[in-house]
Design a protein around this motif. Sequence first.
Motif, PDB file in Angstrom:
ATOM      1  N   MET A   1       2.310  -0.278   2.236  1.00 33.35           N
ATOM      2  CA  MET A   1       3.384   0.245   1.576  1.00 33.35           C
ATOM      3  C   MET A   1       4.667  -0.627   1.693  1.00 33.35           C
ATOM      4  N   GLU A   2       5.441  -1.165   0.590  1.00 31.77           N
ATOM      5  CA  GLU A   2       6.258  -1.861   0.484  1.00 31.77           C
ATOM      6  C   GLU A   2       7.686  -0.972   0.468  1.00 31.77           C
ATOM      7  N   PHE A   3       7.588   0.083  -0.080  1.00 32.28           N
ATOM      8  CA  PHE A   3       9.105   0.749  -0.624  1.00 32.28           C
ATOM      9  C   PHE A   3       9.015   1.963   0.068  1.00 32.28           C
ATOM     10  N   ILE A   4       8.164   2.474   0.752  1.00 27.63           N
ATOM     11  CA  ILE A   4       8.246   3.805   1.453  1.00 27.63           C
ATOM     12  C   ILE A   4       7.483   3.655   2.903  1.00 27.63           C
ATOM     13  N   LYS A   5       7.982   4.469   3.638  1.00 33.44           N
ATOM     14  CA  LYS A   5       7.564   4.425   4.942  1.00 33.44           C
ATOM     15  C   LYS A   5       7.015   5.823   5.394  1.00 33.44           C
ATOM     16  N   VAL A   6       5.651   5.897   5.981  1.00 35.20           N
ATOM     17  CA  VAL A   6       5.017   7.066   6.051  1.00 35.20           C
ATOM     18  C   VAL A   6       4.692   7.592   7.705  1.00 35.20           C
ATOM     19  N   THR A   7       5.281   8.233   8.263  1.00 36.85           N
ATOM     20  CA  THR A   7       4.805   8.682   9.562  1.00 36.85           C
ATOM     21  C   THR A   7       4.179   9.967   9.768  1.00 36.85           C
ATOM     22  N   LYS A   8       2.890  10.002  10.152  1.00 37.56           N
ATOM     23  CA  LYS A   8       2.042  10.992  10.007  1.00 37.56           C
ATOM     24  C   LYS A   8       2.303  12.089  11.087  1.00 37.56           C
ATOM     25  N   ASP A   9       2.840  11.725  12.203  1.00 34.62           N
ATOM     26  CA  ASP A   9       3.043  12.397  13.308  1.00 34.62           C
ATOM     27  C   ASP A   9       4.569  12.766  13.646  1.00 34.62           C
ATOM     28  N   HIS A  10       5.447  12.809  12.557  1.00 35.10           N
ATOM     29  CA  HIS A  10       6.841  13.106  12.861  1.00 35.10           C
ATOM     30  C   HIS A  10       6.958  14.041  13.919  1.00 35.10           C
ATOM     31  N   ALA A  11       6.271  15.333  13.604  1.00 41.51           N
ATOM     32  CA  ALA A  11       6.191  16.368  14.483  1.00 41.51           C
ATOM     33  C   ALA A  11       4.817  17.099  14.303  1.00 41.51           C
ATOM     34  N   PRO A  12       4.604  18.062  15.186  1.00 40.94           N
ATOM     35  CA  PRO A  12       3.166  18.502  15.013  1.00 40.94           C
ATOM     36  C   PRO A  12       2.907  19.055  13.494  1.00 40.94           C
ATOM     37  N   TYR A  13       1.986  18.517  12.936  1.00 38.39           N
ATOM     38  CA  TYR A  13       1.474  19.120  11.789  1.00 38.39           C
ATOM     39  C   TYR A  13       2.501  18.667  10.647  1.00 38.39           C
ATOM     40  N   ILE A  14       3.549  17.602  10.819  1.00 42.98           N
ATOM     41  CA  ILE A  14       4.553  17.479   9.974  1.00 42.98           C
ATOM     42  C   ILE A  14       4.411  15.680   9.408  1.00 42.98           C
ATOM     43  N   ALA A  15       4.315  15.565   8.269  1.00 45.73           N
ATOM     44  CA  ALA A  15       4.471  14.258   7.987  1.00 45.73           C
ATOM     45  C   ALA A  15       5.824  13.770   7.561  1.00 45.73           C
ATOM     46  N   LEU A  16       6.108  12.513   7.608  1.00 47.33           N
ATOM     47  CA  LEU A  16       7.315  12.330   7.007  1.00 47.33           C
ATOM     48  C   LEU A  16       7.382  11.292   6.146  1.00 47.33           C
ATOM     49  N   ILE A  17       7.925  11.187   4.757  1.00 43.09           N
ATOM     50  CA  ILE A  17       8.003  10.086   3.828  1.00 43.09           C
ATOM     51  C   ILE A  17       9.455   9.781   3.803  1.00 43.09           C
ATOM     52  N   GLU A  18       9.790   8.499   4.446  1.00 44.13           N
ATOM     53  CA  GLU A  18      11.108   7.793   3.853  1.00 44.13           C
ATOM     54  C   GLU A  18      10.946   6.811   2.652  1.00 44.13           C
ATOM     55  N   LEU A  19      11.819   6.973   1.741  1.00 41.00           N
ATOM     56  CA  LEU A  19      12.182   6.096   0.698  1.00 41.00           C
ATOM     57  C   LEU A  19      12.684   4.989   1.196  1.00 41.00           C
ATOM     58  N   ASN A  20      12.422   3.844   1.004  1.00 36.74           N
ATOM     59  CA  ASN A  20      12.889   2.654   1.686  1.00 36.74           C
ATOM     60  C   ASN A  20      13.066   1.521   0.855  1.00 36.74           C
ATOM     61  N   ARG A  21      13.974   1.621  -0.115  1.00 40.86           N
ATOM     62  CA  ARG A  21      14.662   0.183  -0.720  1.00 40.86           C
ATOM     63  C   ARG A  21      16.444   0.593  -0.707  1.00 40.86           C
ATOM     64  N   PRO A  22      16.890   0.739   0.397  1.00 42.26           N
ATOM     65  CA  PRO A  22      18.114   0.877   0.899  1.00 42.26           C
ATOM     66  C   PRO A  22      19.093   0.355   0.025  1.00 42.26           C
ATOM     67  N   LYS A  23      19.015  -1.118  -0.238  1.00 41.70           N
ATOM     68  CA  LYS A  23      20.027  -2.144  -0.690  1.00 41.70           C
ATOM     69  C   LYS A  23      20.068  -1.401  -2.381  1.00 41.70           C
ATOM     70  N   GLU A  24      18.795  -0.985  -2.744  1.00 45.14           N
ATOM     71  CA  GLU A  24      19.139  -0.674  -4.017  1.00 45.14           C
ATOM     72  C   GLU A  24      19.247   1.001  -4.307  1.00 45.14           C
ATOM     73  N   LEU A  25      19.699   1.510  -3.244  1.00 40.80           N
ATOM     74  CA  LEU A  25      20.084   3.020  -3.061  1.00 40.80           C
ATOM     75  C   LEU A  25      18.819   3.666  -3.304  1.00 40.80           C
ATOM     76  N   ASN A  26      17.690   3.219  -2.910  1.00 44.09           N
ATOM     77  CA  ASN A  26      16.435   3.751  -3.223  1.00 44.09           C
ATOM     78  C   ASN A  26      16.049   4.132  -4.660  1.00 44.09           C
ATOM     79  N   ALA A  27      16.403   2.786  -5.590  1.00 44.65           N
ATOM     80  CA  ALA A  27      16.191   3.221  -6.961  1.00 44.65           C
ATOM     81  C   ALA A  27      14.621   3.409  -6.967  1.00 44.65           C
ATOM     82  N   LEU A  28      13.878   4.231  -7.878  1.00 43.14           N
ATOM     83  CA  LEU A  28      12.813   4.539  -7.874  1.00 43.14           C
ATOM     84  C   LEU A  28      12.132   3.661  -8.842  1.00 43.14           C
ATOM     85  N   ASN A  29      11.502   2.599  -8.329  1.00 44.65           N
ATOM     86  CA  ASN A  29      10.779   1.354  -9.454  1.00 44.65           C
ATOM     87  C   ASN A  29       9.264   2.038  -9.477  1.00 44.65           C
TER      88      ASN A  29
END
Length: 257
Positions: A1-29
């Motif tokens: 994954m180049e433009f998102i970061k997935v953390t499956k164990d962010h907290a018990p039973y909770i996954a975190l997806i971070e949009l990760n194109r910071p220079k482009e303000l996370n523009a959704l290509n």
Amino acid sequence: MEFIKVTKDHAPYIALIELNRPKELNALNLQLMGELRDALKELDNDDNVRVIILTGNERAFAAGADIKQMAGKGTIDMWKVDQFSTWDQINKTRKPIIAAVSGFALGGGCELAMTCDMIVASETAQFGQPEIKIGVMPGAGGTQRLTKALGKAKAMELVLTGKFIDAEEALRYKLVNKIVPVELYLEEATKLASEIAAMSPIAVQMAKESVKRSFEVHLEEGLHFERKNFYMLFASEDQKEGMNAFVEKRKPDFKGR
Ligand code: HXC
């Protein structure tokens, strides 16, 4: 994954997806949206995940679809790419998704936040549909979901002028669930996610499906749909566990079965 970061164990039973194109303000290509669709599909099938948090960074949740990627395109190019089928798949995610929004949530970014089930906003959040300023209009649900959330007058104002609303106004118009200081927005979203993750995941997903249904159908059909899901839950072990725990005056331990 180049433009998102997935953390499956962010907290018990909770996954975190971070949009990760910071220079482009996370523009959704297109690649980012494809990665997001794939990640959500995988998390939806993972029994160790009950709730998903989708976030950006402090400056931007997402500043919209990638304008540079669209600028030279014609109608047939857009039609062939068919980017909205990706959005349709994202919208089919069964598990609840909480958007944790700080900074810009504009155009497709606002639409993506609204595709989620709840929004926790930081004080710096700004929402808007500025597509009109670049000669187009919202295409991923903005005219529909914003109107349902804000009502016709305010939605029309935002869509036709492209102006933004801040977090306070978004709360007043019931677009967001909560506003917190910027250093707390992810923590607050995690708290909300944890409350939901303590419930039966089957009941949660059927309840989500039923609430969403209310946007699609008239009341009678919606009530019928709700009733079917209600009856269906009596086939789950979690229903027995939840009701027995109440009778025995203890906390339920839901297994998702
Ligand atoms: C591509 C973008 C972008 C976008 C920002 N950037 N938004 N690139 N697509 N949507 C890039 C900028 O080009 C710049 O890169 C970098 O991110 C930082 O942005 P700045 O403009 O320098 O920052 P700032 O002055 O703080 O202004 C922030 C902003 C502004 C107000 C959010 O960037 C802006 O107006 N962005 C466009 C918002 C918009 O119109 N969104 C709707 C898009 S259409 P460089 O390399 O140039 O410095 C849409 C359709 C949805 O979403 C339907 C289909 C899914």
